[in-house]
Design a protein around this motif. Structure first.
Motif, PDB file in Angstrom:
ATOM      1  N   THR A   1      -1.216  -5.398   6.801  1.00  0.00           N
ATOM      2  CA  THR A   1      -0.467  -5.545   8.058  1.00  0.00           C
ATOM      3  C   THR A   1      -0.142  -4.207   8.720  1.00  0.00           C
ATOM      4  OG1 THR A   1       1.648  -5.546   6.869  1.00  0.00           O
ATOM      5  CG2 THR A   1       0.582  -7.687   7.228  1.00  0.00           C
ATOM      6  N   LYS A   2      -0.548  -3.101   8.090  1.00  0.00           N
ATOM      7  CA  LYS A   2      -0.203  -1.760   8.595  1.00  0.00           C
ATOM      8  C   LYS A   2       1.305  -1.663   8.840  1.00  0.00           C
ATOM      9  CE  LYS A   2      -3.310   0.154  11.436  1.00  0.00           C
ATOM     10  NZ  LYS A   2      -4.266   0.318  12.561  1.00  0.00           N
ATOM     11  N   SER A   3       2.069  -2.111   7.870  1.00  0.00           N
ATOM     12  CA  SER A   3       3.521  -2.157   7.984  1.00  0.00           C
ATOM     13  C   SER A   3       4.117  -0.753   7.999  1.00  0.00           C
ATOM     14  CB  SER A   3       4.116  -2.944   6.812  1.00  0.00           C
ATOM     15  OG  SER A   3       3.901  -2.228   5.595  1.00  0.00           O
ATOM     16  N   GLU A   4       5.365  -0.658   8.422  1.00  0.00           N
ATOM     17  CA  GLU A   4       6.047   0.631   8.402  1.00  0.00           C
ATOM     18  C   GLU A   4       6.202   1.128   6.972  1.00  0.00           C
ATOM     19  OE1 GLU A   4      10.375   2.575   9.456  1.00  0.00           O
ATOM     20  OE2 GLU A   4       9.553   1.086  10.862  1.00  0.00           O
ATOM     21  N   GLN A   5       6.359   0.217   6.024  1.00  0.00           N
ATOM     22  CA  GLN A   5       6.502   0.614   4.627  1.00  0.00           C
ATOM     23  C   GLN A   5       5.271   1.378   4.139  1.00  0.00           C
ATOM     24  OE1 GLN A   5       7.002  -2.646   1.880  1.00  0.00           O
ATOM     25  NE2 GLN A   5       7.436  -1.297   0.163  1.00  0.00           N
ATOM     26  N   ILE A   6       4.085   0.858   4.383  1.00  0.00           N
ATOM     27  CA  ILE A   6       2.868   1.537   3.936  1.00  0.00           C
ATOM     28  C   ILE A   6       2.635   2.807   4.768  1.00  0.00           C
ATOM     29  CG2 ILE A   6       1.317   0.164   5.394  1.00  0.00           C
ATOM     30  CD1 ILE A   6       0.529   1.614   1.917  1.00  0.00           C
ATOM     31  N   GLU A   7       3.032   2.776   6.042  1.00  0.00           N
ATOM     32  CA  GLU A   7       2.870   3.968   6.876  1.00  0.00           C
ATOM     33  C   GLU A   7       3.732   5.116   6.355  1.00  0.00           C
ATOM     34  OE1 GLU A   7       2.247   4.891  11.579  1.00  0.00           O
ATOM     35  OE2 GLU A   7       3.713   3.347  11.040  1.00  0.00           O
ATOM     36  N   ARG A   8       4.956   4.794   5.960  1.00  0.00           N
ATOM     37  CA  ARG A   8       5.839   5.811   5.404  1.00  0.00           C
ATOM     38  C   ARG A   8       5.302   6.332   4.069  1.00  0.00           C
ATOM     39  NH1 ARG A   8      10.957   6.792   6.885  1.00  0.00           N
ATOM     40  NH2 ARG A   8      11.714   5.806   8.796  1.00  0.00           N
ATOM     41  N   LEU A   9       4.796   5.430   3.253  1.00  0.00           N
ATOM     42  CA  LEU A   9       4.242   5.835   1.970  1.00  0.00           C
ATOM     43  C   LEU A   9       3.060   6.781   2.163  1.00  0.00           C
ATOM     44  CD1 LEU A   9       4.002   5.617  -1.110  1.00  0.00           C
ATOM     45  CD2 LEU A   9       2.737   3.481  -0.794  1.00  0.00           C
ATOM     46  N   ILE A  10       2.171   6.432   3.062  1.00  0.00           N
ATOM     47  CA  ILE A  10       1.017   7.294   3.347  1.00  0.00           C
ATOM     48  C   ILE A  10       1.476   8.639   3.897  1.00  0.00           C
ATOM     49  CG2 ILE A  10      -0.972   7.571   4.891  1.00  0.00           C
ATOM     50  CD1 ILE A  10      -1.480   4.539   4.517  1.00  0.00           C
ATOM     51  N   ALA A  11       2.426   8.624   4.823  1.00  0.00           N
ATOM     52  CA  ALA A  11       2.912   9.880   5.402  1.00  0.00           C
ATOM     53  C   ALA A  11       3.506  10.784   4.329  1.00  0.00           C
ATOM     54  CB  ALA A  11       3.941   9.591   6.490  1.00  0.00           C
ATOM     55  N   HIS A  12       4.276  10.196   3.407  1.00  0.00           N
ATOM     56  CA  HIS A  12       4.895  10.981   2.335  1.00  0.00           C
ATOM     57  C   HIS A  12       3.835  11.649   1.464  1.00  0.00           C
ATOM     58  CE1 HIS A  12       8.297  11.756  -0.508  1.00  0.00           C
ATOM     59  NE2 HIS A  12       7.304  11.767  -1.396  1.00  0.00           N
ATOM     60  N   GLU A  13       2.829  10.874   1.061  1.00  0.00           N
ATOM     61  CA  GLU A  13       1.810  11.420   0.162  1.00  0.00           C
ATOM     62  C   GLU A  13       0.887  12.415   0.868  1.00  0.00           C
ATOM     63  OE1 GLU A  13       2.432  10.926  -2.812  1.00  0.00           O
ATOM     64  OE2 GLU A  13       3.835   9.288  -2.493  1.00  0.00           O
ATOM     65  N   VAL A  14       0.561  12.151   2.119  1.00  0.00           N
ATOM     66  CA  VAL A  14      -0.275  13.098   2.864  1.00  0.00           C
ATOM     67  C   VAL A  14       0.487  14.403   3.096  1.00  0.00           C
ATOM     68  CG1 VAL A  14      -1.494  13.520   5.037  1.00  0.00           C
ATOM     69  CG2 VAL A  14      -1.692  11.294   3.917  1.00  0.00           C
ATOM     70  N   ALA A  15       1.785  14.315   3.368  1.00  0.00           N
ATOM     71  CA  ALA A  15       2.591  15.533   3.526  1.00  0.00           C
ATOM     72  C   ALA A  15       2.537  16.391   2.271  1.00  0.00           C
ATOM     73  CB  ALA A  15       4.039  15.171   3.863  1.00  0.00           C
ATOM     74  N   HIS A  16       2.456  15.753   1.115  1.00  0.00           N
ATOM     75  CA  HIS A  16       2.381  16.492  -0.142  1.00  0.00           C
ATOM     76  C   HIS A  16       1.108  17.334  -0.262  1.00  0.00           C
ATOM     77  CE1 HIS A  16       5.778  15.757  -2.671  1.00  0.00           C
ATOM     78  NE2 HIS A  16       5.681  14.446  -2.624  1.00  0.00           N
ATOM     79  N   GLN A  17       0.084  17.019   0.496  1.00  0.00           N
ATOM     80  CA  GLN A  17      -1.120  17.837   0.403  1.00  0.00           C
ATOM     81  C   GLN A  17      -0.812  19.277   0.818  1.00  0.00           C
ATOM     82  OE1 GLN A  17      -3.952  16.212  -0.998  1.00  0.00           O
ATOM     83  NE2 GLN A  17      -2.252  14.752  -1.214  1.00  0.00           N
ATOM     84  N   TRP A  18       0.108  19.438   1.753  1.00  0.00           N
ATOM     85  CA  TRP A  18       0.582  20.769   2.154  1.00  0.00           C
ATOM     86  C   TRP A  18       1.704  21.240   1.232  1.00  0.00           C
ATOM     87  CZ3 TRP A  18      -1.225  17.263   5.714  1.00  0.00           C
ATOM     88  CH2 TRP A  18      -2.126  17.727   6.683  1.00  0.00           C
ATOM     89  N   PHE A  19       2.684  20.347   1.006  1.00  0.00           N
ATOM     90  CA  PHE A  19       3.905  20.723   0.298  1.00  0.00           C
ATOM     91  C   PHE A  19       3.954  20.018  -1.058  1.00  0.00           C
ATOM     92  CE2 PHE A  19       4.985  20.672   4.915  1.00  0.00           C
ATOM     93  CZ  PHE A  19       5.014  22.054   5.078  1.00  0.00           C
ATOM     94  N   GLY A  20       3.662  20.767  -2.092  1.00  0.00           N
ATOM     95  CA  GLY A  20       3.575  20.216  -3.438  1.00  0.00           C
ATOM     96  C   GLY A  20       2.231  20.530  -4.052  1.00  0.00           C
TER      97      GLY A  20
END
Length: 533
Positions: free
Chosen positions: A292-311
Motif C-alpha cells: 500500500t506504500k503506507s507511511e509506515q513503510i515509507e518511514r522505515l525505508i527513509a530511516h534505513e536509507v539515511a543510515h547509508q550516510w550516517f552509520g
C-alpha cells in the motif's frame, strides 16, 4: 537501523565495555575476501577467508582475529591458517582466533592471511525458513555478530573493503555488499556469485542474503542501481512498497552529498530487526511488505536509507557515540517527511518524539545521550540514542538556521565519509561552519542528562497596560536556550513573537498591550526539547 528496536531488546545481550578498546588495536584490516559454501543438506557452512592487514606497530608476534569457536555443536572450527602458502600455528579461545606469526611484524607493512574453517553459525548468519516455508540465509551482523560466521575484527572502528564469493545451490539468488562481479553456473546444481565493494564498510553491515528472490531493477539514479529483492510470492506488493526508495534517495543525496555505495537494494529478509541498514543492500523484516506504500513503510525505508550516510559511510568510532548513527537516521526520517508533507507534519512529529524522550527520562533521570560506562549493548539501544538524538539535531537546526545547519551536514559528510567519528568531530564541523563556539550546546544536550522543564506565568496590568511574563526553569540544572515566545489577545490576534534568551532560573519580561491576553505560548513550533507548564 533497527527501526523497531524496542521490540527486540530482550533478544540482544552484547558486552561491549572491553570492545570499545578496539580503536586502539595495533592493526588495521584493509580488505576481506570471504569465500563461502552453502548447502541444503544441513546448516554447516564452509569458509575460506583472506584478510589483508596493515600493521600499525612493529615487532608483534601474534595476531588476534574475532571468530566464535565451536561450542555445543555450533560455531566455527578452524583447520588451516596460512600466510603466503606457509602454515601458521594458531589456537581458538571462545570468540578469538590467535595466530602465531612466523616472523614479527614491521610497522606499516601489509600482510595477507588465509583462514579455512567450517561450522554451523550460532548467530550472525541466520539460516531458517521464511514465512512461505522456503529455506533462506541472511547475514544479521549488528552489532558485533559478524564473527559468528566470518573471521573479522568485529567492531565498527575497523572498516575495510570486502568481497563475498558464494557457492550455493542453483535455485538461490545471492545478494551482498557492493557490485556484482560474476555469476556463474558451476554444475547442474551449483551456482557461484561474486560481489565486491569499492569503498570500506564496517563489519556490522557486511552481509549476504541467499534465497529465492524476485528482483526488480527499479531505476538508475546518477549511476546508482535502485533495486528491490523480495520473495516471489509477494513480488507485486514488494515492488510497490520498495519503490518508495527512489524518492528518498534523491532527497537525501540533494541535501547531504553523493550516495556512498554502488547500488541501493531493498531486500525482504529474515532480519530480527524492523530494518537493518546493511551497506548498499538494506534488509527489512519479511512482514514489512503490505503493498500500500503506507507511511509506515515509507518511514522505515527513509530511516534505513539515511543510515547509508550516517552509520555506514560515517560510523561511530566508539559505541558510546551511537547517536551519531541512530539520532541522525531518526531525524533525517523526519526531514524527509517534512520535505514530503510539510512543516506541520514536522511539528507534530517532533512533539511525538519529545513526548517519548520525556517518558524515557522519568525512568532514566541520570542518563545522558553520550555516557562512558557501558556494560551491555541494551543500554545504548534506547530513546536517548534515537529520539533524543533527533530532538537535539532539530534544536541545533533552530539555533543555527537552515542554511548553516545544512552546510554543516554536507561539510561533515564530505570530510568524514568512509571514516569513523565521535561526537566531538561533528561539533568541530558545526563550529567551523558557523564560526562560533558550540561547546555549551553539546555539553548540555549530549553529555548531561535531562532537559528543560519550563513554567510560564503572566499577568495583565491594566494601569501600566503591560503584560508581565515570568519564565522559570524548574529542572535541576539550568539550560541555555532561546525559544520563541508568542503572545495572543482574546480575539486570537498575535501581538508578540520573538525569541527570548533563557540562561537563568527565572527570566522576566514585559510587553506593552492595551488589552488582556488570552495565552502565552513558548516554542509553539516544537523546535526545542522541553516540558511545558
Amino acid at each position: 537501523m533497527r527501526y523497531y528496536i524496542i521490540l527486540f531488546l530482550g533478544l540482544i545481550s552484547f558486552h561491549i565495555f572491553a570492545q570499545d578498546r578496539y580503536h586502539f588495536q595495533p592493526i588495521d584490516v584493509k580488505h576481506y575476501v570471504f569465500q563461502l559454501q552453502l548447502n541444503d543438506q544441513n546448516n554447516q557452512i564452509k569458509g575460506q577467508t583472506l584478510i589483508s592487514i596493515l600493521f600499525k606497530e612493529g615487532n608483534l608476534q601474534q595476531l588476534t582475529i574475532d571468530l566464535v569457536s565451536q561450542q555445543n555443536g555450533k560455531g566455527m572450527r578452524v583447520s588451516i591458517v596460512k600466510e603466503q602458502g606457509r602454515l601458521l600455528s594458531f589456537s581458538q579461545e571462545r570468540e578469538k582466533l590467535i595466530i602465531q606469526l612466523d616472523k614479527a611484524s614491521q610497522k606499516d607493512e601489509v600482510r595477507t592471511f588465509e583462514i579455512v574453517y567450517v561450522g554451523e553459525p550460532a548467530d550472525g548468519l541466520i539460516i531458517s525458513k521464511n514465512k512461505y516455508g522456503e529455506r533462506t540465509f541472511f547475514g544479521d551482523n549488528w552489532a558485533n555478530r559478524a564473527h559468528h560466521w566470518l573471521p573479522t575484527i568485529d567492531h565498527p572502528s575497523d572498516k575495510a573493503t570486502c568481497e563475498f564469493k558464494v557457492t550455493a545451490p542453483i535455485h538461490y539468488e545471492v545478494i551482498a555488499n557492493g557490485r556484482k562481479v560474476e555469476e556463474s553456473y558451476l554444475s547442474d546444481s551449483l551456482k557461484f556469485t561474486h560481489w565486491k565493494t569499492e569503498v570500506p564498510i564496517p563489519t556490522k553491515v557486511m552481509v549476504i542474503g541467499v534465497a529465492r528472490f524476485a528482483i526488480n531493477f527499479l531505476d538508475t539514479y546518477k549511476g546508482i542501481s535502485i533495486e528491490s529483492w523480495v520473495y516471489p510470492q509477494n513480488k507485486e506488493a514488494g515492488f510497490e512498497d520498495y519503490s518508495l526508495a527512489k524518492e528518498v534517495l534523491q532527497f537525501f543525496e540533494s541535501r547531504i552529498g553523493a550516495y556512498p555505495y554502488e547500488k541501493l537494494a531493498n531486500v525482504q529478509s529474515k532480519t530480527k530487526y524492523g530494518g537493518m541498514e546493511n551497506a548498499s543492500n538494506i534488509f527489512y523484516y519479511e512482514n514489512s511488505i503490505i503493498g500500500t506504500k503506507s507511511e509506515q513503510i515509507e518511514r522505515l525505508i527513509a530511516h534505513e536509507v539515511a543510515h547509508q550516510w550516517f552509520g555506514n559511510a560515517i560510523s561511530e568510532k566508539r559505541w558510546q557515540h551511537v547517536w551519531i548513527s541512530e539520532g541522525f537516521a531518526t531525524y533525517f526520517t523526519e526531514l524527509y517527511m517534512e520535505h514530503k508533507k510539510g512543516k506541520k507534519t514536522m511539528q507534530e512529529s517532533m512533539k511525538r518524539l519529545q513526548n517519548q524522550v520525556v517518558l524515557f527520562y522519568e525512568s532514566h533521570p541520570d542518563l545522558p545521550i553520550v555516557f562512558e560506562r557501558i556494560n551491555d549493548l541494551n543500554e545504548i539501544l534506547n530513546t536517548n540514542s534515537y529520539q533524543k538524538g533527533a530532538c537535539v539535531l532539530h534544536t541545533l537546526r533552530y539555533e543555527m538556521g537552515d542554511s548553516l545547519f545544512w552546510q554543516s551536514i554536507s561539510t561533515y559528510y564530505e570530510q568524514f565519509q568512509h571514516q569513523n567519528v565521535v561526537t566531538e568531530d561533528f561539533q568541530r564541523i558545526v563550529e567551523q561552519v558557523s564560526g562560533k563556539n558550540w561547546d555549551w550546546f553539546f555539553k548540555q544536550w549530549l553529555y548531561k542528562a535531562g532537559h528543560p522543564k519550563i513554567k510560564t506565568m503572566w499577568e495583565f496590568d491594566k494601569k501600566s497596560k503591560q503584560v508581565k511574563i515570568k519564565i522559570a526553569q524548574k529542572q535541576a540544572d539550568i539550560f541555555t536556550l532561546s525559544p520563541e515566545l508568542c503572545v495572543y489577545k482574546y480575539n486570537g490576534e498575535l501581538i508578540y513573537k520573538e525569541k527570548v534568551f533563557l540562561k537563568e532560573r527565572e527570566t522576566t519580561l514585559t510587553i506593552p498591550t492595551n488589552e488582556e491576553i488570552l495565552k502565552v505560548v513558548i516554542d509553539p513550533e516544537n523546535w526545542i526539547l522541553m516540558e511545558k507548564e
